[in-house]
Design a protein around this motif. Structure first.
Motif, mmCIF file in Angstrom:
data_model
loop_
_atom_site.group_PDB
_atom_site.id
_atom_site.type_symbol
_atom_site.label_atom_id
_atom_site.label_comp_id
_atom_site.label_asym_id
_atom_site.label_seq_id
_atom_site.Cartn_x
_atom_site.Cartn_y
_atom_site.Cartn_z
ATOM 1 N N THR A 15 6.917 -20.539 0.104
ATOM 2 C CA THR A 15 8.013 -19.560 0.131
ATOM 3 C C THR A 15 7.784 -18.649 1.322
ATOM 4 O O THR A 15 6.726 -18.673 1.955
ATOM 5 C CB THR A 15 8.053 -18.688 -1.143
ATOM 6 O OG1 THR A 15 6.865 -17.904 -1.215
ATOM 7 C CG2 THR A 15 8.203 -19.521 -2.401
ATOM 8 N N GLU A 16 8.763 -17.836 1.609
ATOM 9 C CA GLU A 16 8.577 -16.807 2.620
ATOM 10 C C GLU A 16 7.594 -15.772 2.080
ATOM 11 O O GLU A 16 7.528 -15.551 0.868
ATOM 12 C CB GLU A 16 9.922 -16.125 2.931
ATOM 13 C CG GLU A 16 10.925 -17.038 3.588
ATOM 14 C CD GLU A 16 10.495 -17.473 4.963
ATOM 15 O OE1 GLU A 16 9.987 -16.622 5.730
ATOM 16 O OE2 GLU A 16 10.637 -18.674 5.277
ATOM 17 N N PRO A 17 6.834 -15.109 2.953
ATOM 18 C CA PRO A 17 5.950 -14.036 2.482
ATOM 19 C C PRO A 17 6.750 -12.942 1.767
ATOM 20 O O PRO A 17 7.907 -12.668 2.123
ATOM 21 C CB PRO A 17 5.334 -13.495 3.774
ATOM 22 C CG PRO A 17 5.388 -14.656 4.725
ATOM 23 C CD PRO A 17 6.684 -15.359 4.386
ATOM 24 N N VAL A 18 6.156 -12.369 0.734
ATOM 25 C CA VAL A 18 6.795 -11.289 -0.014
ATOM 26 C C VAL A 18 5.838 -10.103 -0.106
ATOM 27 O O VAL A 18 4.627 -10.256 0.024
ATOM 28 C CB VAL A 18 7.221 -11.719 -1.441
ATOM 29 C CG1 VAL A 18 8.265 -12.814 -1.386
ATOM 30 C CG2 VAL A 18 6.030 -12.147 -2.272
ATOM 31 N N GLU A 19 6.418 -8.923 -0.328
ATOM 32 C CA GLU A 19 5.634 -7.705 -0.480
ATOM 33 C C GLU A 19 5.989 -7.030 -1.786
ATOM 34 O O GLU A 19 7.135 -7.101 -2.241
ATOM 35 C CB GLU A 19 5.920 -6.746 0.680
ATOM 36 C CG GLU A 19 5.550 -7.314 2.021
ATOM 37 C CD GLU A 19 6.039 -6.452 3.174
ATOM 38 O OE1 GLU A 19 6.470 -5.296 2.945
ATOM 39 O OE2 GLU A 19 5.998 -6.949 4.314
ATOM 40 N N GLY A 20 5.007 -6.383 -2.394
ATOM 41 C CA GLY A 20 5.242 -5.646 -3.622
ATOM 42 C C GLY A 20 4.017 -4.850 -4.015
ATOM 43 O O GLY A 20 2.933 -5.024 -3.455
ATOM 44 N N ARG A 21 4.210 -3.983 -4.987
ATOM 45 C CA ARG A 21 3.097 -3.151 -5.456
ATOM 46 C C ARG A 21 2.398 -3.857 -6.614
ATOM 47 O O ARG A 21 3.023 -4.478 -7.458
ATOM 48 C CB ARG A 21 3.589 -1.760 -5.839
ATOM 49 C CG ARG A 21 4.683 -1.727 -6.850
ATOM 50 C CD ARG A 21 5.295 -0.329 -7.020
ATOM 51 N NE ARG A 21 6.494 -0.422 -7.806
ATOM 52 C CZ ARG A 21 6.528 -0.361 -9.125
ATOM 53 N NH1 ARG A 21 5.430 -0.166 -9.812
ATOM 54 N NH2 ARG A 21 7.667 -0.473 -9.774
ATOM 55 N N SER A 22 1.084 -3.739 -6.641
ATOM 56 C CA SER A 22 0.288 -4.482 -7.612
ATOM 57 C C SER A 22 0.302 -3.853 -8.994
ATOM 58 O O SER A 22 0.404 -2.639 -9.143
ATOM 59 C CB SER A 22 -1.157 -4.589 -7.123
ATOM 60 O OG SER A 22 -1.743 -3.307 -7.048
ATOM 61 N N LYS A 23 0.176 -4.734 -10.012
ATOM 62 C CA LYS A 23 0.058 -4.305 -11.404
ATOM 63 C C LYS A 23 -0.838 -5.288 -12.135
ATOM 64 O O LYS A 23 -0.512 -6.467 -12.266
ATOM 65 C CB LYS A 23 1.440 -4.242 -12.072
ATOM 66 C CG LYS A 23 1.399 -3.825 -13.527
ATOM 67 C CD LYS A 23 0.915 -2.404 -13.686
ATOM 68 C CE LYS A 23 0.962 -1.973 -15.144
ATOM 69 N NZ LYS A 23 0.358 -0.673 -15.344
ATOM 70 N N TRP A 24 -1.995 -4.810 -12.608
ATOM 71 C CA TRP A 24 -2.966 -5.622 -13.353
ATOM 72 C C TRP A 24 -2.518 -5.691 -14.799
ATOM 73 O O TRP A 24 -2.342 -4.663 -15.455
ATOM 74 C CB TRP A 24 -4.338 -4.975 -13.212
ATOM 75 C CG TRP A 24 -5.444 -5.528 -14.048
ATOM 76 C CD1 TRP A 24 -6.128 -4.847 -15.011
ATOM 77 C CD2 TRP A 24 -6.046 -6.823 -14.001
ATOM 78 N NE1 TRP A 24 -7.108 -5.643 -15.558
ATOM 79 C CE2 TRP A 24 -7.078 -6.870 -14.954
ATOM 80 C CE3 TRP A 24 -5.799 -7.971 -13.244
ATOM 81 C CZ2 TRP A 24 -7.861 -8.002 -15.168
ATOM 82 C CZ3 TRP A 24 -6.584 -9.089 -13.457
ATOM 83 C CH2 TRP A 24 -7.604 -9.096 -14.404
ATOM 84 N N LEU A 25 -2.313 -6.897 -15.315
ATOM 85 C CA LEU A 25 -1.937 -7.123 -16.708
ATOM 86 C C LEU A 25 -3.068 -7.913 -17.364
ATOM 87 O O LEU A 25 -3.191 -9.118 -17.171
ATOM 88 C CB LEU A 25 -0.611 -7.878 -16.804
ATOM 89 C CG LEU A 25 0.597 -7.173 -16.190
ATOM 90 C CD1 LEU A 25 1.831 -8.063 -16.264
ATOM 91 C CD2 LEU A 25 0.839 -5.836 -16.844
ATOM 92 N N ASP A 26 -3.892 -7.217 -18.138
ATOM 93 C CA ASP A 26 -5.117 -7.795 -18.663
ATOM 94 C C ASP A 26 -5.008 -8.265 -20.111
ATOM 95 O O ASP A 26 -5.892 -8.953 -20.597
ATOM 96 C CB ASP A 26 -6.247 -6.765 -18.538
ATOM 97 C CG ASP A 26 -7.609 -7.348 -18.826
ATOM 98 O OD1 ASP A 26 -7.811 -8.552 -18.565
ATOM 99 O OD2 ASP A 26 -8.488 -6.605 -19.294
ATOM 100 N N SER A 27 -3.921 -7.901 -20.797
ATOM 101 C CA SER A 27 -3.821 -8.242 -22.215
ATOM 102 C C SER A 27 -2.355 -8.374 -22.615
ATOM 103 O O SER A 27 -1.463 -7.904 -21.901
ATOM 104 C CB SER A 27 -4.464 -7.135 -23.062
ATOM 105 O OG SER A 27 -3.681 -5.956 -22.984
ATOM 106 N N PRO A 28 -2.097 -8.987 -23.778
ATOM 107 C CA PRO A 28 -0.713 -9.025 -24.266
ATOM 108 C C PRO A 28 -0.127 -7.623 -24.434
ATOM 109 O O PRO A 28 1.058 -7.410 -24.172
ATOM 110 C CB PRO A 28 -0.844 -9.750 -25.612
ATOM 111 C CG PRO A 28 -2.052 -10.606 -25.471
ATOM 112 C CD PRO A 28 -3.001 -9.787 -24.629
ATOM 113 N N GLN A 29 -0.956 -6.669 -24.837
ATOM 114 C CA GLN A 29 -0.476 -5.287 -24.986
ATOM 115 C C GLN A 29 -0.034 -4.710 -23.640
ATOM 116 O O GLN A 29 0.971 -3.999 -23.560
ATOM 117 C CB GLN A 29 -1.565 -4.395 -25.618
ATOM 118 C CG GLN A 29 -1.911 -4.766 -27.037
ATOM 119 C CD GLN A 29 -2.842 -5.985 -27.149
ATOM 120 O OE1 GLN A 29 -3.424 -6.465 -26.184
ATOM 121 N NE2 GLN A 29 -2.960 -6.503 -28.364
ATOM 122 N N ASP A 30 -0.772 -5.026 -22.575
ATOM 123 C CA ASP A 30 -0.382 -4.583 -21.229
ATOM 124 C C ASP A 30 0.970 -5.166 -20.843
ATOM 125 O O ASP A 30 1.816 -4.477 -20.260
ATOM 126 C CB ASP A 30 -1.413 -5.010 -20.188
ATOM 127 C CG ASP A 30 -2.731 -4.280 -20.281
ATOM 128 O OD1 ASP A 30 -2.815 -3.246 -20.989
ATOM 129 O OD2 ASP A 30 -3.701 -4.749 -19.634
#
Length: 133
Positions: A15-30
């Motif tokens: 795909t073309e390169p994309v940019e975005g802000r990171s978000k760590w999702l470590d669990s189903p609750q997250d």
């Protein structure tokens, strides 16, 4: 803006390169908290531990910008689902910069501006160009 290489992994599809802000999702609750937050997630790159982590799939239906995993291969569940959604995905990423998780892994701080270069196979490149907000 200048970009710094902070991770490499396997690119799931070109795909073309994309940019975005990171978000760590470590669990189903997250993931549930993320999915019900009501915030615009169209500029978010979610990061999960494993490519077989099916609980992250609802984040894809919200229209996130990209997906990164610390483990897994291109034929892992998230790789296949991200391809179906058309969402750039790099799996098995090894980060060189970021914070340490409870398990000792390195991941970018939430809110870090990331660039996913998914223009080639098999390698995908993750770069950072911002600081957590």
């Amino acid at each position: 803006m200048s970009w710094t290489d902070i991770g490499r992994g396997l690119n799931v599809f070109d795909t073309e390169p994309v940019e975005g802000r990171s978000k760590w999702l470590d669990s189903p609750q997250d993931v549930l908290a993320f999915a019900t937050s009501g915030e615009d997630v169209s500029d978010v790159v979610v990061i999960a531990r494993g490519g077989t982590t099916t609980f992250v799939a609802p984040a894809l239906s919200l229209g996130v910008r990209g997906v990164l995993t610390l483990q897994g291969g291109v034929e892992s569940h998230l790789g296949i689902v991200s391809r179906e959604f058309g969402i750039p995905c790099i799996v098995g990423v090894s980060f060189t910069e970021g914070r340490e998780t409870e398990r000792g892994e390195t991941v970018p701080e939430d809110g870090t501006l990331l660039r996913l270069d998914t223009s080639g196979v098999p390698d995908g490149l993750v770069q950072a160009g911002g600081t957590p907000s």
